[in-house]
Design an enzyme around this catalytic site. Structure first.
Site, PDB file in Angstrom:
ATOM      1  N   ASP A 144       0.829  -1.213   0.000  1.00 16.09           N
ATOM      2  CA  ASP A 144       0.000   0.000   0.000  1.00 16.09           C
ATOM      3  C   ASP A 144       0.865   1.266   0.000  1.00 16.09           C
ATOM      4  O   ASP A 144       0.765   2.106   0.884  1.00 16.09           O
ATOM      5  CB  ASP A 144      -0.920  -0.028   1.218  1.00 16.09           C
ATOM      6  CG  ASP A 144      -2.100   0.923   1.094  1.00 16.09           C
ATOM      7  OD1 ASP A 144      -2.600   1.109  -0.032  1.00 16.09           O
ATOM      8  OD2 ASP A 144      -2.524   1.476   2.132  1.00 16.09           O
ATOM      9  N   ASP A 194       2.850  -7.311   9.910  1.00 21.69           N
ATOM     10  CA  ASP A 194       3.772  -7.282  11.054  1.00 21.69           C
ATOM     11  C   ASP A 194       3.486  -8.403  12.051  1.00 21.69           C
ATOM     12  O   ASP A 194       4.167  -8.523  13.057  1.00 21.69           O
ATOM     13  CB  ASP A 194       3.753  -5.920  11.765  1.00 21.69           C
ATOM     14  CG  ASP A 194       2.376  -5.307  11.832  1.00 21.69           C
ATOM     15  OD1 ASP A 194       1.402  -6.041  11.573  1.00 21.69           O
ATOM     16  OD2 ASP A 194       2.261  -4.111  12.127  1.00 21.69           O
ATOM     17  N   ASP A 203     -12.473  -3.551  10.831  1.00 19.91           N
ATOM     18  CA  ASP A 203     -12.431  -5.005  10.944  1.00 19.91           C
ATOM     19  C   ASP A 203     -13.541  -5.516  11.870  1.00 19.91           C
ATOM     20  O   ASP A 203     -14.102  -6.590  11.636  1.00 19.91           O
ATOM     21  CB  ASP A 203     -11.057  -5.487  11.431  1.00 19.91           C
ATOM     22  CG  ASP A 203     -10.530  -4.702  12.620  1.00 19.91           C
ATOM     23  OD1 ASP A 203     -11.171  -3.703  13.011  1.00 19.91           O
ATOM     24  OD2 ASP A 203      -9.477  -5.088  13.147  1.00 19.91           O
ATOM     25  N   ARG A 251       4.815  -3.732  17.476  1.00 13.25           N
ATOM     26  CA  ARG A 251       5.980  -3.125  16.828  1.00 13.25           C
ATOM     27  C   ARG A 251       6.633  -2.096  17.735  1.00 13.25           C
ATOM     28  O   ARG A 251       5.955  -1.345  18.440  1.00 13.25           O
ATOM     29  CB  ARG A 251       5.557  -2.451  15.518  1.00 13.25           C
ATOM     30  CG  ARG A 251       5.194  -3.424  14.424  1.00 13.25           C
ATOM     31  CD  ARG A 251       4.668  -2.743  13.180  1.00 13.25           C
ATOM     32  NE  ARG A 251       5.628  -1.813  12.590  1.00 13.25           N
ATOM     33  CZ  ARG A 251       5.731  -1.608  11.280  1.00 13.25           C
ATOM     34  NH1 ARG A 251       4.959  -2.268  10.431  1.00 13.25           N
ATOM     35  NH2 ARG A 251       6.591  -0.740  10.811  1.00 13.25           N
ATOM     36  N   SER A 260      -5.412   6.648  14.141  1.00 12.92           N
ATOM     37  CA  SER A 260      -6.727   7.148  14.508  1.00 12.92           C
ATOM     38  C   SER A 260      -6.754   8.657  14.676  1.00 12.92           C
ATOM     39  O   SER A 260      -7.632   9.316  14.164  1.00 12.92           O
ATOM     40  CB  SER A 260      -7.181   6.469  15.803  1.00 12.92           C
ATOM     41  OG  SER A 260      -6.222   6.670  16.811  1.00 12.92           O
TER      42      SER A 260
END
Length: 402
Positions: A45, A99, A183, A211, A220
């Site tokens: 992406d 990830d 999701d 991560r 967000s």
């Protein structure tokens, strides 16, 4: 020559995923399922860190078919996942974040479970690495359940095995207008439309990796996105589930997980303007979806905070939030010979506040923690009423007989 349909399409949306992508793809390559039964669809992406190049290197050497798609940055995970879905040919699809990584044998076990049970969604046990992971739904492996009979509503991430025919039949795609909670919307719809859900709880199928750079966290930014997410999920539940106990049971999820944190410790540091705005954003959701059935399914401090939001009482909320943040235990007041337990959080029986006692009444699952609680108050009341009615009838019968 006939090309055999893959069992599973692994869809990976990747953005600035190095070096985590290396272990992610290694976990795919190490799967025990026959490589001819798997296809990987990887969507870069708009990465600038070598993600796209590494995906192409992997495609050139991997034992399974790998399709790499490179595109301009879409701004969120929904776009790449939808692109991958559009290209998928497998009987099932599995969404793997770049990830994170799969557990050994994950695909083989989940596909076998779906085939054996005939279910449309399979949850594989998730473990967190440097971050937390949901836990309440992994008590035991279950071949067939649903969203009303289990705790699966508390894991709405997309990292599940979905029967592709289910997604195609209902035209299901991720909502690209949402920048958080997309999701949850997708997975809840799948749960509600599925012909059964399976849970693989005895084998770790997915590692949720935290991560170091924090880029796994949804971009967000604004708290307003959380309200958008809550609204979308509430609207979906209301559309697919008639009003009543089953709807209330599912509504607990957006109220508890998405909405309530906006009125948690962070609220204490919000400016007056943001506090006012949060109440404004919450009002239509509370007016439409907050019911007695939802309230009864919450702990007292959760119910109290949301009650104050529903009643638009911002002046009372900070005291409650401070009390909860301090992790204090509210004093328990037992009444009706121990059959009722009230938890004295701030404003309890304060005439000026005027909050009803019922808001502070602990439901049995919370009340059981307090010595002296006697369960079954309502049943006991009903039994007493029945006994009294019988005595009255018996005395009348005796008088008539006389």
């Amino acid at each position: 020559m006939t090309v055999t349909q893959p069992d599973v399409s692994v869809i990976i949306g990747a953005y600035e995923a190095m070096p985590y992508l290396i272990e992610c793809l290694s976990s795919v390559e190490a799967q025990t399922i026959d490589p001819t039964r798997v296809e990987v669809i990887a969507v870069d992406d708009g990465s600038t860190d070598g993600t796209g190049e590494y995906l192409e290197e992997f495609a050139a050497r991997a034992p399974m078919h790998v399709l790499v798609i490179r595109q301009e940055n879409s701004g969120g995970p929904s776009g790449p996942r939808n692109v991958g879905l559009g290209k998928a040919t497998g009987r099932y699809v599995f969404f793997l974040d770049a990830d994170d990584r799969l557990g050994p044998e994950a695909l083989e076990r989940m596909v076998a479970m779906a085939d054996r049970a005939g279910t449309d969604v399979v949850l594989g046990k998730v473990e967190g690495v440097n971050r937390s992971a949901p836990k309440s739904m992994w008590g035991k492996t279950v071949e067939r359940t649903d969203v009303f009979s289990s705790n699966i509503k508390f894991t709405l991430s997309a990292q599940k095995l979905f029967r592709r025919a289910l997604l195609d039949r209902h035209g299901m795609r991720f909502d690209e207008s949402l920048f958080t909670g997309e999701d949850a919307l997708f997975t809840m719809e799948a749960y509600l439309r599925a012909d059964g859900v399976s849970v693989v709880a005895d084998h770790t199928c997915y590692y949720l990796v935290g991560r170091d750079d924090g880029k796994h966290v949804t971009k967000s930014g604004s708290y307003t996105l959380r309200f958008d997410s809550a609204r979308a999920l509430m609207e979906l539940i209301a559309e697919l589930v008639p009003a009543g106990g089953r709807r209330d049971q599912l509504m607990v999820r957006p109220f508890l997980v998405t909405l309530l944190p906006q009125f948690g410790p962070k609220y204490l540091t919000d400016s007056e303007e943001i506090r006012r705005h949060k109440f404004e954003l919450a009002k239509p959701l509370m007016d439409t979806y907050w019911t007695e059935g939802v309230a009864q399914r919450l702990k007292v401090h959760e119910r109290l905070r949301l009650h104050l939001v529903a009643e638009q009482r911002p002046e009372l909320l900070p005291d409650v939030v401070k009390f909860v943040k301090a992790k204090k235990q509210a004093a328990a007041l037992l009444e009706r010979k121990g059959r009722r337990v009230y938890l004295a959080y701030p404003h309890f029986r304060d005439r000026a506040a005027g909050v009803p006692d019922s808001v502070y009444l602990a439901e049995p699952r919370e009340a059981r923690a307090f010595p002296g609680y006697r369960e079954g108050g309502v049943d006991t009341f009903v039994r007493r009423a029945v006994r009294k009615a019988r005595r009255v009838l018996t005395s009348r019968e005796v008088r008539h007989a006389a």
